[in-house]
Design an enzyme around this catalytic site. Structure first.
Site, PDB file in Angstrom:
ATOM      1  CB  VAL A 195      14.916  36.242  -4.448  1.00 34.34           C
ATOM      2  CG1 VAL A 195      14.281  37.335  -3.589  1.00 34.34           C
ATOM      3  CG2 VAL A 195      16.220  36.748  -5.041  1.00 34.34           C
ATOM      4  N   PRO A 196      14.024  34.429  -1.504  1.00 36.30           N
ATOM      5  CG  PRO A 196      14.742  34.289   0.721  1.00 36.30           C
ATOM      6  CD  PRO A 196      15.194  34.730  -0.654  1.00 36.30           C
ATOM      7  CB  CYS A 197       9.314  36.497  -2.513  1.00 35.43           C
ATOM      8  SG  CYS A 197       8.862  35.234  -3.700  1.00 35.43           S
ATOM      9  CG  HIS A 198       9.492  31.032   0.417  1.00 36.91           C
ATOM     10  ND1 HIS A 198      10.513  31.106  -0.503  1.00 36.91           N
ATOM     11  CD2 HIS A 198      10.009  30.418   1.519  1.00 36.91           C
ATOM     12  CE1 HIS A 198      11.606  30.544   0.017  1.00 36.91           C
ATOM     13  NE2 HIS A 198      11.332  30.129   1.234  1.00 36.91           N
TER      14      HIS A 198
END
Lengths: 267, 234
Positions: free
Chosen positions: A165-168
């Site tokens: 999950v690309p929270c970056h």
């Protein structure tokens, strides 16, 4: 010659066997009552990935098994068992493809035990394309909770499966890169660079007060990290400090990055 | 056939082949019907209280017997392992969706047995459609073990394993309905009322299947030992 029914029955009682070793663990992992874990490469070094029959449940950069198992128990409430053969081939390949930007790489996630709000935030973060970023307020607006910007930041900080999950890809509205749960902001920059984004250039734009980029050929205005903004040639690139400025100049918001989402909060 | 060369009715020293750890697990279940009944009641109560917390114990207590049933139904250890895992995972998913009252009403042993047998039957159906149902029957090379042996020699252990293999093969010679009835009654040790639940048939039918299955096993065994009959009396 006497073969009695009784002698046959006695022979049959001897046919019980023990289940193969590892059966219990395999069943519990498939049922989602225990996880296995192994390591995969990533732009910020080896990641520890824990999964079960429902999907990937935890991603961490813990260097040693003991501290990962402690973290895993605290986050999931389940035991984590080291996988002797590493990740299953299909899962390892899917993660490698996902990190490489292939959004068709299917990776099931096991996000039981987390709140509906958190799952909404993470599901929305999954929509941000590889190599692009969106502000926290954009997520909040897109999930219909425009005032919950801080809660979005908290939910992203609790993302149990960073990188997957690309929270970056979620950054501060002022253009600075913001916090990152997996080892801090420098890791966030490293990951974004690995996706072909230049976080320094984004911060320079933001420092100059530029929040939106438009094209004078299409009349469309985008967030600076939108792929449509980044392919506008220098001679047609118009910078805006606010969406109001852009709309006053006759630009309409991009339908891909939807810059109006969270714009009022971000201002 | 190699196993025809061994005319003894084979069970004398076969207990040597049983792993002590296996009995360690089974004995916690209680060896008599009452012990098993108490263990089942405790497990049901624990499941009704918390399926996730109690399910590991279900696996621990039932994996050996379910694997045994699957192995004796299918003949192949790999298929049996898959069938057992599938059955236990199915059981967990069902339990996780059941109301407490429904869990308290379960006859756990019989219910788990039904699930593993259903899986075995569909595997047997697939194997039959692929025309490979008999392929596992041909691999009995260990059965050429020596006929005379010291009780504690390595040969006797090999011999006991070979005997078990031979009986496993004989079971595979039964029609599936008789095979499952014989396995549940004499290998797993279920009561007839439990078998009636597990097999979804009246007790009378289940008993008839067991009796016919034993009779057929005797016919199979007699056909094997017939040619060497004179050795028996020598």
């Amino acid at each position: 010659m006497t073969i009695t029914d009784r002698s046959i029955e006695i022979a049959l009682t001897d046919l019980a066997v023990a289940a193969p070793p590892g059966m219990r663990a395999d069943v519990l992992v498939r049922a989602g009552l225990a996880d296995r874990y192994g390591r995969v490469p990533s732009p910020i070094g080896p990641l520890v990935v824990a999964w079960n029959g429902l999907g990937v449940a935890l991603v961490s950069s813990d260097p040693d098994d003991a501290s990962f198992e402690t973290l895993h128990l605290a986050v999931t409430g389940r035991p984590a068992l080291p996988a002797s053969g590493g990740l299953p081939g299909g899962l390892a390949a899917a993660i490698a493809r996902r990190l490489d930007g292939d959004k068709r790489a299917r990776i099931d996630l096991d996000l039981r035990g987390h709140t509906a709000f958190e799952r909404d935030v993470w599901r929305k973060a999954l929509e941000i394309p590889h190599g692009e970023v969106r502000p926290y307020g954009w997520i909040a607006a897109e999930i219909g909770r425009p005032r919950a910007v801080r809660a979005v930041g908290t939910a992203l900080g609790h993302n149990p499966v960073p990188l997957l999950v690309p929270c970056h890809r979620v950054v501060r509205a002022d253009g600075t890169i913001g916090q990152y749960s997996l080892g801090g902001p420098e890791n966030k920059r490293t990951i974004l660079r690995s996706e072909g984004l230049d976080p320094d250039a984004l911060e320079h734009l933001a420092a100059a007060g530029i929040r939106y980029i438009g094209s004078d050929t299409t009349g469309v205005v985008c967030l600076p990290a939108c792929r449509h903004a980044r392919r506008i040639s220098a001679s047609h690139r118009k910078a805006f400090r606010s969406l109001d400025d852009a709309e006053a100049a006759g630009y309409r918001p991009c339908r891909v990055c939807r810059p109006a989402s969270g714009a009022s909060v971000a201002a | 056939m190699a196993r025809g060369a061994r005319p003894r009715v084979p069970y004398g020293d076969a207990t040597l082949s049983r792993a002590p750890t296996f009995w360690g697990v089974m004995d916690t279940n209680g060896s008599g019907p009452d012990g098993a009944h108490d263990a089942e009641a405790r497990l049901i109560d624990a499941l009704a209280a918390d399926v996730d917390a109690a399910f590991p114990q279900v696996v621990a207590e039932h994996q050996d017997r379910l694997y045994t049933i699957a192995l004796r139904m299918l003949g192949d250890p790999h298929d049996a392992e898959e069938a057992t895992q599938d059955a236990l995972v199915r059981a967990y998913r069902a339990l996780a969706g059941y109301e407490t009252a429904r869990i308290l009403d379960l006859q756990l042993r019989a219910w788990l047995t039904t699930i593993v047998l259903n899986g075995c039957r569909s595997r047997l159906g697939r194997m039959a459609r692929r025309g490979s149902a008999s392929s596992s029957l041909d691999d009995v090379s260990e059965s050429a073990a020596p006929r005379t042996h010291d009780r504690y020699s390595p040969e006797s252990i090999v011999h006991a394993a070979a005997e078990r293999d031979a009986w496993g093969q004989r079971l595979l010679g039964l029609p599936p309905a008789q095979r499952s009835a014989v396995i549940l009654r004499h290998v797993d040790g279920l009561s007839y009322p439990e078998m009636a639940i597990a097999l979804g048939r009246p007790e009378g039918t289940v008993k008839a299947h067991v009796h016919r299955g034993i009779a057929r096993l005797r016919t199979i065994l007699e056909a094997e030992v017939g040619p060497q009959h004179e050795e028996m009396t020598a």
